[in-house]
Motif scaffolding. Structure first.
Motif, PDB file in Angstrom:
ATOM      1  N   GLN A 258       0.681  -0.723   0.110  1.00  0.00           N
ATOM      2  CA  GLN A 258      -0.005  -0.081   0.102  1.00  0.00           C
ATOM      3  C   GLN A 258       0.966   1.126  -0.506  1.00  0.00           C
ATOM      4  O   GLN A 258       1.505   1.809   1.068  1.00  0.00           O
ATOM      5  CB  GLN A 258      -0.791  -0.164   1.379  1.00  0.00           C
ATOM      6  CG  GLN A 258      -1.931  -1.330   1.181  1.00  0.00           C
ATOM      7  CD  GLN A 258      -2.997  -0.880  -0.185  1.00  0.00           C
ATOM      8  OE1 GLN A 258      -3.447  -0.100  -0.855  1.00  0.00           O
ATOM      9  NE2 GLN A 258      -2.989  -2.570  -0.599  1.00  0.00           N
ATOM     10  N   PRO A 259       0.901   1.955  -1.191  1.00  0.00           N
ATOM     11  CA  PRO A 259       1.735   3.887  -0.759  1.00  0.00           C
ATOM     12  C   PRO A 259       1.555   4.085   0.111  1.00  0.00           C
ATOM     13  O   PRO A 259       2.394   4.846   0.207  1.00  0.00           O
ATOM     14  CB  PRO A 259       1.820   3.819  -3.033  1.00  0.00           C
ATOM     15  CG  PRO A 259       0.904   2.158  -3.240  1.00  0.00           C
ATOM     16  CD  PRO A 259       0.361   2.003  -2.121  1.00  0.00           C
ATOM     17  N   HIS A 260       0.316   4.776   0.047  1.00  0.00           N
ATOM     18  CA  HIS A 260       0.147   5.276   0.959  1.00  0.00           C
ATOM     19  C   HIS A 260       0.247   5.358   2.433  1.00  0.00           C
ATOM     20  O   HIS A 260       0.116   6.356   3.335  1.00  0.00           O
ATOM     21  CB  HIS A 260      -1.738   6.014   1.149  1.00  0.00           C
ATOM     22  CG  HIS A 260      -2.228   5.279   0.415  1.00  0.00           C
ATOM     23  ND1 HIS A 260      -2.727   3.347   0.100  1.00  0.00           N
ATOM     24  CD2 HIS A 260      -3.281   4.603   2.495  1.00  0.00           C
ATOM     25  CE1 HIS A 260      -3.431   2.602   0.870  1.00  0.00           C
ATOM     26  NE2 HIS A 260      -4.505   2.682   2.299  1.00  0.00           N
ATOM     27  N   ILE A 261       0.594   3.579   3.233  1.00  0.00           N
ATOM     28  CA  ILE A 261       1.262   3.574   4.337  1.00  0.00           C
ATOM     29  C   ILE A 261       2.904   3.331   4.111  1.00  0.00           C
ATOM     30  O   ILE A 261       3.083   4.118   5.193  1.00  0.00           O
ATOM     31  CB  ILE A 261       0.991   2.148   4.518  1.00  0.00           C
ATOM     32  CG1 ILE A 261      -1.208   2.886   4.361  1.00  0.00           C
ATOM     33  CG2 ILE A 261       1.036   1.649   5.919  1.00  0.00           C
ATOM     34  CD1 ILE A 261      -1.721   1.223   4.671  1.00  0.00           C
ATOM     35  N   LEU A 262       3.686   3.005   2.798  1.00  0.00           N
ATOM     36  CA  LEU A 262       4.484   2.789   3.352  1.00  0.00           C
ATOM     37  C   LEU A 262       5.071   4.005   2.705  1.00  0.00           C
ATOM     38  O   LEU A 262       6.635   4.224   3.494  1.00  0.00           O
ATOM     39  CB  LEU A 262       4.922   1.735   1.494  1.00  0.00           C
ATOM     40  CG  LEU A 262       4.812   0.329   1.886  1.00  0.00           C
ATOM     41  CD1 LEU A 262       4.491   0.040   0.394  1.00  0.00           C
ATOM     42  CD2 LEU A 262       5.073  -0.562   2.604  1.00  0.00           C
ATOM     43  N   VAL A 263       4.649   5.273   2.037  1.00  0.00           N
ATOM     44  CA  VAL A 263       5.379   6.191   2.800  1.00  0.00           C
ATOM     45  C   VAL A 263       5.623   6.447   4.113  1.00  0.00           C
ATOM     46  O   VAL A 263       6.472   7.749   3.992  1.00  0.00           O
ATOM     47  CB  VAL A 263       4.229   7.240   1.448  1.00  0.00           C
ATOM     48  CG1 VAL A 263       3.177   7.926   2.335  1.00  0.00           C
ATOM     49  CG2 VAL A 263       4.994   8.431   0.803  1.00  0.00           C
ATOM     50  N   SER A 406     -12.035  -3.339  -1.402  1.00  0.00           N
ATOM     51  CA  SER A 406     -11.524  -4.599  -1.644  1.00  0.00           C
ATOM     52  C   SER A 406     -10.943  -4.426  -3.222  1.00  0.00           C
ATOM     53  O   SER A 406      -9.714  -5.347  -3.176  1.00  0.00           O
ATOM     54  CB  SER A 406     -12.351  -5.665  -1.486  1.00  0.00           C
ATOM     55  OG  SER A 406     -12.216  -6.651  -2.069  1.00  0.00           O
ATOM     56  N   TYR A 407     -11.506  -3.880  -3.850  1.00  0.00           N
ATOM     57  CA  TYR A 407     -11.101  -4.288  -5.786  1.00  0.00           C
ATOM     58  C   TYR A 407      -9.186  -3.593  -5.538  1.00  0.00           C
ATOM     59  O   TYR A 407      -7.963  -4.007  -5.802  1.00  0.00           O
ATOM     60  CB  TYR A 407     -11.493  -3.140  -6.486  1.00  0.00           C
ATOM     61  CG  TYR A 407     -11.110  -3.509  -7.810  1.00  0.00           C
ATOM     62  CD1 TYR A 407     -11.519  -4.328  -8.327  1.00  0.00           C
ATOM     63  CD2 TYR A 407     -10.541  -2.546  -8.643  1.00  0.00           C
ATOM     64  CE1 TYR A 407     -10.932  -4.837  -9.961  1.00  0.00           C
ATOM     65  CE2 TYR A 407      -9.618  -2.522  -9.864  1.00  0.00           C
ATOM     66  CZ  TYR A 407     -10.077  -3.606 -10.545  1.00  0.00           C
ATOM     67  OH  TYR A 407      -9.814  -3.627 -11.547  1.00  0.00           O
ATOM     68  N   ALA A 408      -9.352  -1.945  -4.793  1.00  0.00           N
ATOM     69  CA  ALA A 408      -7.482  -1.383  -4.813  1.00  0.00           C
ATOM     70  C   ALA A 408      -6.711  -1.793  -3.963  1.00  0.00           C
ATOM     71  O   ALA A 408      -5.549  -2.268  -4.284  1.00  0.00           O
ATOM     72  CB  ALA A 408      -7.929  -0.404  -4.474  1.00  0.00           C
ATOM     73  N   TRP A 409      -7.164  -2.694  -2.833  1.00  0.00           N
ATOM     74  CA  TRP A 409      -6.436  -2.876  -1.741  1.00  0.00           C
ATOM     75  C   TRP A 409      -5.699  -4.003  -2.439  1.00  0.00           C
ATOM     76  O   TRP A 409      -4.716  -4.820  -2.171  1.00  0.00           O
ATOM     77  CB  TRP A 409      -7.287  -3.444  -0.233  1.00  0.00           C
ATOM     78  CG  TRP A 409      -6.635  -3.616   0.060  1.00  0.00           C
ATOM     79  CD1 TRP A 409      -6.028  -4.580   0.886  1.00  0.00           C
ATOM     80  CD2 TRP A 409      -5.904  -3.153   1.659  1.00  0.00           C
ATOM     81  NE1 TRP A 409      -5.487  -4.736   2.069  1.00  0.00           N
ATOM     82  CE2 TRP A 409      -5.890  -3.702   2.911  1.00  0.00           C
ATOM     83  CE3 TRP A 409      -5.566  -2.047   1.587  1.00  0.00           C
ATOM     84  CZ2 TRP A 409      -4.453  -3.572   3.604  1.00  0.00           C
ATOM     85  CZ3 TRP A 409      -4.894  -1.635   2.640  1.00  0.00           C
ATOM     86  CH2 TRP A 409      -4.778  -2.346   3.889  1.00  0.00           C
ATOM     87  N   GLY A 410      -6.813  -4.656  -2.763  1.00  0.00           N
ATOM     88  CA  GLY A 410      -5.934  -6.550  -3.640  1.00  0.00           C
ATOM     89  C   GLY A 410      -5.212  -5.823  -4.738  1.00  0.00           C
ATOM     90  O   GLY A 410      -4.251  -6.731  -4.837  1.00  0.00           O
ATOM     91  N   GLY A 411      -5.545  -5.225  -5.432  1.00  0.00           N
ATOM     92  CA  GLY A 411      -4.672  -4.733  -6.891  1.00  0.00           C
ATOM     93  C   GLY A 411      -3.441  -3.877  -6.349  1.00  0.00           C
ATOM     94  O   GLY A 411      -2.384  -4.845  -6.551  1.00  0.00           O
ATOM     95  N   PHE A 412      -2.841  -3.294  -4.889  1.00  0.00           N
ATOM     96  CA  PHE A 412      -1.735  -3.137  -4.716  1.00  0.00           C
ATOM     97  C   PHE A 412      -1.028  -3.762  -3.424  1.00  0.00           C
ATOM     98  O   PHE A 412      -0.058  -3.797  -3.850  1.00  0.00           O
ATOM     99  CB  PHE A 412      -1.601  -1.695  -3.660  1.00  0.00           C
ATOM    100  CG  PHE A 412      -2.056  -0.686  -4.282  1.00  0.00           C
ATOM    101  CD1 PHE A 412      -1.688   0.213  -5.192  1.00  0.00           C
ATOM    102  CD2 PHE A 412      -3.052   0.371  -3.929  1.00  0.00           C
ATOM    103  CE1 PHE A 412      -1.559   1.301  -5.651  1.00  0.00           C
ATOM    104  CE2 PHE A 412      -3.350   1.660  -4.729  1.00  0.00           C
ATOM    105  CZ  PHE A 412      -2.947   2.384  -5.392  1.00  0.00           C
ATOM    106  N   GLY A 413      -1.983  -4.821  -3.006  1.00  0.00           N
ATOM    107  CA  GLY A 413      -1.338  -5.667  -1.969  1.00  0.00           C
ATOM    108  C   GLY A 413      -0.019  -6.955  -3.455  1.00  0.00           C
ATOM    109  O   GLY A 413       0.552  -7.324  -3.073  1.00  0.00           O
TER     110      GLY A 413
END
Length: 498
Positions: A258-263, A406-413
């Motif tokens: 997740q880029p917004h958490i990793l940043v 759910s859709y976006a979370w799975g994509g980033f992961g």
């Protein structure tokens, strides 16, 4: 009725003005893109942990998850278990190494730039491909926040959905556009505190209004004993399959990408501050997720079946309970917690998307000679542009918050998670493996999400993550080993870790 709305609007305005003041305070304090996108790596433990968790949870903490628990009972908590485990492991395994390696690898300020520098990708296409995936998935993620906001305003004030959508988008865009990373993190800090207090207070009040924990449990058992089972779906009264449980717990895998958490990890003031941040974040997330499930279950007891219309109405359970329990102005403050959840995630996503488009596409491929001032204005334009597209996606009034997340979370992961882990812990990972991991993981996730029935009912993050990881290993081993320069850099970063 009009007086009631004015009182509630007044509470909302107090909150919104406070958030905008924070944004305005940071106007002019960002002289470079490093400051605008990463705050100059000056965040403290509390701000880092609270902003990470607030931006993580979004509107689904107060709408999506309670709505799922309203339908199914405590079995909705499998998602929470996966997220709690994922949160802890992300802080434990990734936070400090990523903070160190992004400094060693050319002082990278975005995740795509880190990938580019880590693997010495002179072509720059690794960061461009990463930026494209960030744009695609964050459009849906940001849209979920705007859907939450529109449902909030339309439910509380009777404002038409599309007008509510526009109001919420304008507020989020305003302080993100103006204040950058510092504004986003400090607003998220206060919003995280507010979310925690409100998400805990509502189920506690509901339980004690019913007579206490014992009476609450008796009421749930009388209504439907399966509502208290982790292994039976209370909505259908059918046992969960192993695949169903894996799909829910697998949400935890998403954290690594997740880029917004990793940043947030990249922006903390020092690696030494991470241990304290990890403890704060873990306590916050465990208590908040437990409380969110209890909101849904207690709400079903208090309100009955009134929100079972099949159009996502269950996701206003928190709104309905707050309106029922509290005086008008206090209710307005509690309802502002939903705004806090929405804004704390949407602002982070807009900023991360803008940083990817500006640094990793515009500066990388279009205008390498661009000045800092030009890049600052391009980034602000990207904030505006991404927000407008996300609003257009959110105009579908039948969208559910949990479905979009759910859709976006799975994509980033799937696209980024395997590569983040391999880049930090496996020296043999090479550039070709990095390309393969992002493309295979991201594409498998996207395709799997469009299929249904049988094995395809498994949450797409599982096959996406596994296939991305396999692709990195296989391609890295079948192609040339990384250069000595890259492996020396890896050893240098590892020595910092030790």
């Amino acid at each position: 009725m009009m007086t009631n709305r004015i009182v509630t609007i007044a509470a909302f305005c107090v909150y919104l003005i406070f958030m905008l003041c924070i944004g305005m305070y940071f106007v002019g304090k960002n002289k470079t893109t490093t400051e605008y996108f990463l705050g100059g790596r000056k965040l403290g433990s509390w701000v880092t942990s609270m902003s990470a968790q607030a931006s993580d949870m979004s509107g689904w903490l107060l709408m999506g998850l309670p709505g799922a628990a309203y339908l199914s009972g405590i079995s909705a908590g499998w998602i929470g278990i996966g997220l709690a485990i994922g949160t802890y492991l992300n802080w434990l395994l990734v936070a400090k190494p990523l903070r160190q390696y992004t400094k060693v690898a050319g002082d990278a300020i975005t995740l795509p730039e880190y990938f580019k520098n880590r693997f010495h990708d002179e072509s720059g296409w690794l960061s461009v491909i990463s930026a494209v995936f960030i744009l695609v998935f964050f459009l849906f993620y940001t849209a979920s926040g705007f859907v939450s906001c529109a449902k909030l305003f339309s439910s509380v004030f009777g404002i038409p959905y599309l007008v509510s959508l526009a109001v919420g988008a304008v507020v989020v865009i305003s302080y993100t556009f103006a204040g950058g990373f510092f504004a986003v993190c400090w607003t998220d800090f206060f919003q995280g505190l507010m979310m925690f207090f409100c998400v805990v207070a509502v189920p506690l009040i509901a339980v004690f209004r019913m007579g206490g924990p014992a009476e609450f449990i008796s009421s749930v058992e009388a209504f439907n004993p399966n509502f208290l089972s982790m292994f039976v779906d209370g909505a259908t009264n059918t046992p969960y399959t192993a695949m169903g449980i894996v799909s829910l717990v697998a949400w935890g895998l998403g954290y690594f990408g997740q880029p917004h958490i990793l940043v947030r990890f990249m922006g903390i003031s020092s690696p030494a501050a991470i241990k304290k941040s990890r403890r704060i974040a873990t306590v916050w997330v465990v208590i908040s997720l437990t409380a969110a499930v209890l909101i849904g279950v207690s709400g079903r007891m208090v309100l009955g079946d009134g929100l079972l219309d099949g159009n996502g109405q269950q996701e206003i359970i928190y709104i309905t309970m707050v309106s029922k329990f509290f005086p008008l102005f206090i209710a307005g403050i509690f309802l502002s917690a939903i705004l806090a959840a929405i804004m704390s995630t949407a602002d982070s996503q807009l900023l991360v998307t803008a940083s990817a488009l500006t640094k990793d596409f515009y500066h990388n491929k279009i205008r390498p000679q661009a000045t800092e001032k030009e890049l600052m204005w391009v980034s602000r334009g990207c904030v505006m542009g991404v927000a407008v597209i996300a609003v257009l996606i959110a105009t579908n009034q039948n969208s559910t918050v949990l479905g979009l997340v759910s859709y976006a979370w799975g994509g980033f992961g799937s696209a980024f998670g395997p590569l983040v882990l391999c880049s930090l812990f496996w020296k043999r990972t090479n550039k070709q493996g990095a390309y393969a991991g992002i493309l295979v993981g991201g594409i498998v996730d996207l395709v799997w999400a469009q299929l249904s029935g049988g094995i395809f009912d498994l949450y797409e993050i599982v096959p996406g993550f596994v296939c991305g990881l396999i692709a990195i290993f296989v391609v890295s081993l079948l192609t040339a080993a990384p250069s000595k320069e890259i492996t020396d850099e890896f050893d240098s970063y590892r020595s910092c870790e030790e």
